[in-house]
Design a protein around this motif. Sequence first.
Motif, PDB file in Angstrom:
ATOM      1  N   ALA A  38       0.571 -11.831  -6.563  1.00 13.81           N
ATOM      2  CA  ALA A  38       0.315 -10.671  -7.436  1.00 13.81           C
ATOM      3  C   ALA A  38       1.095  -9.442  -6.977  1.00 13.81           C
ATOM      4  O   ALA A  38       1.340  -8.528  -7.767  1.00 13.81           O
ATOM      5  CB  ALA A  38      -1.181 -10.361  -7.473  1.00 13.81           C
ATOM      6  N   TRP A  97       0.830  -1.217   0.000  1.00 13.58           N
ATOM      7  CA  TRP A  97       0.000   0.000   0.000  1.00 13.58           C
ATOM      8  C   TRP A  97       0.858   1.258   0.000  1.00 13.58           C
ATOM      9  O   TRP A  97       0.434   2.301  -0.477  1.00 13.58           O
ATOM     10  CB  TRP A  97      -0.981  -0.026   1.182  1.00 13.58           C
ATOM     11  N   LYS A 116       1.378   1.835  -9.206  1.00 19.44           N
ATOM     12  CA  LYS A 116       0.190   0.980  -9.191  1.00 19.44           C
ATOM     13  C   LYS A 116       0.399  -0.364  -9.879  1.00 19.44           C
ATOM     14  O   LYS A 116      -0.505  -1.190  -9.942  1.00 19.44           O
ATOM     15  CB  LYS A 116      -0.976   1.692  -9.899  1.00 19.44           C
ATOM     16  N   GLY A 117       1.582  -0.568 -10.444  1.00 20.39           N
ATOM     17  CA  GLY A 117       1.821  -1.825 -11.162  1.00 20.39           C
ATOM     18  C   GLY A 117       1.855  -3.036 -10.252  1.00 20.39           C
ATOM     19  O   GLY A 117       1.584  -4.151 -10.680  1.00 20.39           O
ATOM     20  N   LYS A 133       0.251  -5.354  -7.588  1.00 20.62           N
ATOM     21  CA  LYS A 133      -1.182  -5.569  -7.380  1.00 20.62           C
ATOM     22  C   LYS A 133      -1.532  -6.223  -6.050  1.00 20.62           C
ATOM     23  O   LYS A 133      -0.782  -7.039  -5.524  1.00 20.62           O
ATOM     24  CB  LYS A 133      -1.741  -6.445  -8.510  1.00 20.62           C
ATOM     25  N   PHE A 134      -2.712  -5.879  -5.584  1.00 24.12           N
ATOM     26  CA  PHE A 134      -3.304  -6.516  -4.409  1.00 24.12           C
ATOM     27  C   PHE A 134      -4.157  -7.694  -4.868  1.00 24.12           C
ATOM     28  O   PHE A 134      -5.082  -7.520  -5.652  1.00 24.12           O
ATOM     29  CB  PHE A 134      -4.177  -5.500  -3.667  1.00 24.12           C
ATOM     30  N   GLY A 135      -3.816  -8.894  -4.365  1.00 26.20           N
ATOM     31  CA  GLY A 135      -4.611 -10.049  -4.758  1.00 26.20           C
ATOM     32  C   GLY A 135      -5.265 -10.753  -3.583  1.00 26.20           C
ATOM     33  O   GLY A 135      -6.439 -11.084  -3.625  1.00 26.20           O
ATOM     34  N   CYS A 136      -4.489 -10.996  -2.526  1.00 23.00           N
ATOM     35  CA  CYS A 136      -5.047 -11.803  -1.429  1.00 23.00           C
ATOM     36  C   CYS A 136      -4.752 -11.234  -0.056  1.00 23.00           C
ATOM     37  O   CYS A 136      -5.408 -11.589   0.912  1.00 23.00           O
ATOM     38  CB  CYS A 136      -4.517 -13.233  -1.514  1.00 23.00           C
ATOM     39  N   CYS A 138      -0.942 -15.488  -3.269  1.00 24.46           N
ATOM     40  CA  CYS A 138      -1.149 -15.486  -4.722  1.00 24.46           C
ATOM     41  C   CYS A 138       0.011 -14.897  -5.513  1.00 24.46           C
ATOM     42  O   CYS A 138       0.164 -15.201  -6.691  1.00 24.46           O
ATOM     43  CB  CYS A 138      -2.447 -14.759  -5.079  1.00 24.46           C
ATOM     44  N   TYR A 151      -3.728  -9.089 -14.624  1.00 19.67           N
ATOM     45  CA  TYR A 151      -3.632  -8.573 -13.259  1.00 19.67           C
ATOM     46  C   TYR A 151      -2.493  -9.211 -12.462  1.00 19.67           C
ATOM     47  O   TYR A 151      -1.848  -8.551 -11.665  1.00 19.67           O
ATOM     48  CB  TYR A 151      -4.970  -8.782 -12.546  1.00 19.67           C
ATOM     49  N   CYS A 152      -2.237 -10.495 -12.696  1.00 23.12           N
ATOM     50  CA  CYS A 152      -1.196 -11.187 -11.926  1.00 23.12           C
ATOM     51  C   CYS A 152       0.181 -11.028 -12.537  1.00 23.12           C
ATOM     52  O   CYS A 152       1.169 -11.482 -11.969  1.00 23.12           O
ATOM     53  CB  CYS A 152      -1.529 -12.676 -11.814  1.00 23.12           C
ATOM     54  N   ARG A 175       1.784   1.552  -3.722  1.00 26.99           N
ATOM     55  CA  ARG A 175       0.641   1.912  -4.563  1.00 26.99           C
ATOM     56  C   ARG A 175       0.089   3.303  -4.242  1.00 26.99           C
ATOM     57  O   ARG A 175      -0.109   4.116  -5.146  1.00 26.99           O
ATOM     58  CB  ARG A 175      -0.487   0.881  -4.403  1.00 26.99           C
ATOM     59  N   ALA A 212      -2.445 -11.987   1.867  1.00 28.47           N
ATOM     60  CA  ALA A 212      -1.944 -13.013   2.784  1.00 28.47           C
ATOM     61  C   ALA A 212      -0.749 -13.768   2.216  1.00 28.47           C
ATOM     62  O   ALA A 212      -0.401 -14.844   2.706  1.00 28.47           O
ATOM     63  CB  ALA A 212      -3.072 -13.990   3.115  1.00 28.47           C
TER      64      ALA A 212
END
Lengths: 733, 162
Positions: free
Chosen positions: B46, B24, B33-34, B36-39, B44, B100-101, B27, B41
């Motif tokens: 990302a 965060w 912003k490249g 990414k937020f995926g999980c 994943c 996205y990933c 971002r 935890a």
Amino acid sequence: MSMNRRDFMKVTTGASGSLVLALSIPGCASVKTGYEPETGEWKPDIWLELTRNDEIIFTLARVEMGQGTYTGLTTLIAEELDVDPARITVKFAPVAPEYRNPLFGLQLTGGSTSVASSWKPLRVAGASARQMLVMAAARIWQVPVADCATQDGRVVHPNGIDSLRYGQLVELADKEVIRGDVPLKPRSEWKYIGRQSGRLDAEAKVTGKAGYGIDVELPGMVYAVMTRSPRYGGEATGFNRDEVLALPGVLDVFLTEHGVAVIADRYWRARKAQNALKIDWDFSDALTTSTEQVFEGYRQAANDDPGEQERSDGDIEEAIKSAGRVVEAEYEQPYLDHATMEPMNATAWYHDGGMEVWAPTQAPDLGRIAAARNSDLSPDDVTVHTTFLGGGFGRRLTQDYIEEAAAVAYKVKQPVKLIWSREEDVRHGLWRPAMLHKMTASLEGNELTGWDHQIVGPQILDWYVRNAAPAQYPWAPKFLYNTLGRVGLMVEGLATPKDISAIEGAIGYPYQVPNVSVRHTHTDPGVPITWWRSVGYSHNGFAVETFMDELAHEAGEDPLQFRRKLLDSEPRHRAVLDRAAQLADWTTPVADGRARGIALFKSFGTYVAQVVEAGIEHGEIRVYKVTCSVDCGQVVNPRIVEDQISGGILFGLTAALFGEITFKNGEVQQSNFHDYRLLQMHQVPEVVVDIVESDVEPTGVGEPGVPPVIPALGNALFALTGKRQRALPLTAG
Amino acid sequence: MALSLTVNGQQYTLDIEPDTPLLWVLRDELGLKGTKFGCGAGLCGACTVHVDGQPARSCSTPVELVVGAKITTIEGLAKEGELHPLQQAWVKEGVPQCGYCQSGQIMTAAHLLANNASPSRDDIVAAMTGNLCRCGTYARIVSAVESVVNGVGHYDPVQEGA
């Protein structure tokens, strides 16, 4: 479709001296288009803009969620305009009736329809623009139009030497009027359609520059998180507002229809504050169900109600009564989550009497309705800016996340981005419905004489009309929205399409059997549901193609031969079946410890057959190879077709191996990728996708790869173990 | 609390709570912003970035733990306007679907190649299998990595973030 250009072409010059090609096609547009004698106006569709500086801008009306519209639809218009697709700048369409999907009457991307529905209109748009540019050049040169050519953004003089850039011609082209039909390029002249080509959005996506919904940034933006009832339908009655409000960065905490919203200056502060929330819930109207009860309820309903007859050939009752042998089976399939990699999110800003929304949505006009719902705004006061989507798979057809963001923005009156956590995304989704299938068949010797398929479960429009009905009835005042949902259902088949979400793929049973009955027992356990990649085909595919495999074994026949002899009148089905079997060496023995299974399923107009080779290693199912033959008519981009089909195969395998959302006392038991697993790279089989060469109109590819792989894997496991699995996900034990 | 970070060779001083995940900070504070937020935890991949040349799940890395470290994000992979060989390979192979990933996939692959100039297919799969892709681009990812291994020169991790 025969069209006369004069009847619907309108060309205007844009404010910056650019040529705006406006086009509307009678009978293809969802709203009445063309000339309105009463107002003296035209209602054009608008896709293309060419500027003096040789910019070519294409407005993409089908969202890009990975399925390749950004490349595929641009290719269609580029081909006829005779420019390299890479030269075209792609813009996402705003909400406008002209951008609706003619197949749904809504501005919606789904149902594997983007290429099929754009195939003609976009080529006509490109060809018409090109024709006007050529006419303008011919007029300058005083040569016959037919003697001029185009080449990569230029009109070429009959002498083959002189040429004019499109940009030099836009002003003059504006004044040209096309008489008669614009010819489309013959296949032999295609440069881009049907050729391998890259993806136009690839560079933006490997550099981090592609803007997804979650990436939206506005001046003065704040962040929101929403705490929803742990059980669907519960209501927050009280919470420790003062305590949470005192935490760092927290700007507001308030109750909404969706739960308790925490607003903070930073996302992480909103999340931390959320952890401190203590909420009193009223669960009196909340979901109480557990998964076992869902299936118990389905069985009860199946016994109480034989269901609506959706297809009836011959006399199934007689066939079963007089049959030499009757075979019965029951298949259970669970709720499934979409698990898009980009969690649900939306950004909204209520200002100057209107609402602006930025969102990764599959249905921006429904997003407008959702945003207006909890405010005094009308949908016309809402502007939706569509972004790239980090996956859709049907989840982003439902606009709950936009409704939440807008409800929050309406209150805070500054730009606010609402982001769901992964746990919220898994627990508060809308799912592929759990379904029960009861199958009965009659056999005489090894001949299949009767097929009775009873589908038990809900249908999706019951849940979806709340979103969709107001878009279909734009005249209706907002207070009628909830009523409209019911009206939409009452007039189903008349004013709204019949909901085939539960029965699609079952009513189209392709095998030649004299007595066929397909019934739907409509029962809804109250669990929220929506479209999920391949929708009804996803569960009907498993039921139909597993049962066909069971019957082949009952009849003592090879599963391939058993199917193919029933496909005399279905040549495209049989062709893909034969091709997949041939490519997979169906008749040659498989390596020790492995077995093959086959399945054939048509969905979204596309014929797909797959052979799965699988085994069990160290107590786990191992898929070695999937061989797929697909007939989707004319191919626009072979690379993308292959990727969509193989992506669909992995999506289906994920469901077959791991997919299951379960409920206990109304609460979802899964929460993140550790217990809602996705297929990982080390589990990926070799995938062979073979595309049938065809010049019939293109059909969908985003979804049809999914349905057959699930039964094909189950059938392979039966061939391996002799044990038939009739519930998903499949197990190794 | 003021913290100093070096991201893609640039130094930043930020007033931010130390337990804020690096994701965060990248971002929302730095506008990168490249990633990414995926999980949230570490499940994943990302959000994968490099911290001193090592892949890290930025969603689960409190920013206080990376003070003084050299951080590289997807935005820092290209050098002097030229895409990283892996980014070029990704474009050539047409890897991304939703995309996205893919930042996380590329960052994981870049770390692999920085440490193993000629990984086998098994090495690639072992290194990459923690990065989830819902669209199912895995086979193209393997091809793209292999095309770099077999063709284009790979990049120097020492230079990363410098």
